[in-house]
Design a protein around this motif. Structure first.
Motif, short mmCIF file in Angstrom:
data_model
loop_
_atom_site.label_atom_id
_atom_site.label_comp_id
_atom_site.label_asym_id
_atom_site.label_seq_id
_atom_site.Cartn_x
_atom_site.Cartn_y
_atom_site.Cartn_z
N GLY A 148 23.40 -19.24 -35.34
CA GLY A 148 22.80 -20.21 -36.26
C GLY A 148 23.22 -21.63 -35.93
O GLY A 148 24.40 -21.91 -35.72
N ARG A 149 22.24 -22.54 -35.88
CA ARG A 149 22.49 -23.97 -35.62
C ARG A 149 21.74 -24.78 -36.68
O ARG A 149 20.75 -25.43 -36.40
N GLY A 150 22.19 -24.74 -37.92
CA GLY A 150 21.47 -25.43 -38.98
C GLY A 150 20.20 -24.69 -39.34
O GLY A 150 20.23 -23.49 -39.64
N ASP A 151 19.06 -25.42 -39.30
CA ASP A 151 17.79 -24.76 -39.61
C ASP A 151 17.14 -24.14 -38.38
O ASP A 151 16.04 -23.59 -38.45
N TYR B 197 31.96 -16.79 -36.18
CA TYR B 197 30.95 -15.78 -36.51
C TYR B 197 30.73 -15.66 -38.03
O TYR B 197 31.67 -15.57 -38.81
N ASN B 198 29.45 -15.67 -38.41
CA ASN B 198 29.05 -15.51 -39.80
C ASN B 198 27.87 -14.54 -39.82
O ASN B 198 26.79 -14.86 -39.33
N ASP C 143 24.45 -15.27 -37.98
CA ASP C 143 24.60 -14.90 -36.57
C ASP C 143 24.45 -13.39 -36.40
O ASP C 143 24.72 -12.61 -37.33
N ARG C 144 24.09 -12.99 -35.18
CA ARG C 144 24.02 -11.55 -34.91
C ARG C 144 24.07 -11.30 -33.41
O ARG C 144 23.53 -12.08 -32.62
N LEU C 145 24.70 -10.19 -33.05
CA LEU C 145 24.75 -9.75 -31.66
C LEU C 145 24.25 -8.31 -31.62
O LEU C 145 24.83 -7.43 -32.25
N TRP C 146 23.16 -8.07 -30.90
CA TRP C 146 22.63 -6.72 -30.72
C TRP C 146 23.17 -6.16 -29.41
O TRP C 146 23.07 -6.81 -28.37
#
Length: 313
Positions: free
Chosen positions: A224-227, A200-201, A205-208
């Protein structure tokens, strides 16, 4: 009645007897007042119901109209309520508490608050929260979510211990109940959260997490997976659908991706999630691939959708 249902009925009746006694609902008068339980309920609904009429009261309280009429006449006699003609419809009369009636209700509300406070004050904070959560759950289950107000739902993106486990559990029982997926799907979700939490970064990344009365009732995630970003774990409890919450979660996740500069967002779903697919396509996603998946259910087709993003102005 089968034995399982008979046991459940017995447990509910036992609780009803216990809680009725705790609140003194069998007393002739409630909260050391001059009113019966039925009379207090009538006053309470008049206080909180907008454009309250006798017909609306009877429907809300499931009360015989003749019995209700006698209570209302008594309240008028003692100056507790008044009737005012509707400005839009002269045939309708709205019910309001008089100043005397409001003072009576204020006193009753204060006594009721004190009664509940004395009931829960000796409990630990954890037990208090659990009690409130379970009581709210009882109402939500019995009303099938009909009394839920969208403004009472909160969304957070701080991750707390236990969130991933509970959301994994929600995926397991919802997908089993609605699509008959096997436990392999729950394992897949658990594995995805294991990877997410390890890597997790907050910058990518985000979790709602949507909550109602401190209970998790929905979620959506971005990884996030690169761009590009992957949209994951889009889920709503059945009682909370149709409130616009799904659209709100989806829009917030896409706004986050634009803010972080992702060029595209992709997601994996299955052909039987028709309502979710409808939301994705309406938001601008298009199907870019498909493959068979017999791990979670028979005759399952896994679909990949993607949306290209423009940078925010």
């Amino acid at each position: 009645m089968n034995s399982k249902l008979k046991k459940e009925v017995g447990i509910i009746r036992s609780f009803n007897r216990y809680y009725t006694n705790v609140l003194g609902l069998l007393d002739q008068h409630i909260l050391e007042s001059d009113f019966t339980l039925s009379e207090v309920r009538v006053l309470h609904e008049i206080e909180k119901t907008e454009d309250c009429t006798s017909k609306k009261l009877a429907e809300i309280l499931c009360m015989d109209s003749g019995y209700l009429s006698r209570i209302l006449k008594q309240f008028q006699k003692y100056g507790l309520i008044e009737k005012r003609q509707s400005p839009e419809d002269g045939r309708s009369q709205f019910l309001y508490l008089t100043q005397n009636g409001q003072e009576k209700m204020d006193a009753l509300n204060t006594r009721s608050d004190e009664q509940i406070y004395n009931l829960i004050q000796p409990l630990s904070e954890e037990s208090q929260a659990k009690l409130v959560l379970n009581m709210a759950s009882i109402e939500n289950v019995l009303t099938e979510g009909k009394n839920i107000k969208p403004e009472d739902i909160t969304i957070r993106h701080t991750i707390k211990p236990g969130d991933a486990g509970y959301i994994t559990y929600m995926h397991g029982w919802i997908y089993k109940h609605e699509y008959n997926y096997t436990t392999a799907f729950e394992g897949y979700v658990a594995q995805s959260f294991f990877e997410f939490l390890l890597n997790y970064n907050a910058n990518r990344d985000r979790l709602w997490i949507a909550e109602h009365n401190c209970e998790i009732i929905g979620c959506i995630g971005i990884v996030g997976r690169g761009d590009r970003a992957q949209l994951r774990w889009f889920l709503l409890h059945p009682n909370y659908r149709g409130l616009g919450l799904g659209k709100r979660l989806l829009n917030e996740s896409l706004d986050f991706c634009r803010e972080k500069g992702y060029k595209a967002v992709y997601l994996d779903t299955t052909q039987d999630l028709e309502k979710a697919i409808g939301m994705y396509t309406k938001a601008g996603f298009g199907k870019v691939g498909e493959k068979e998946n017999h791990t979670w259910a028979d005759h399952l087709m896994e679909l990949e959708f993607e949306i290209k993003l423009e940078k925010p102005e």
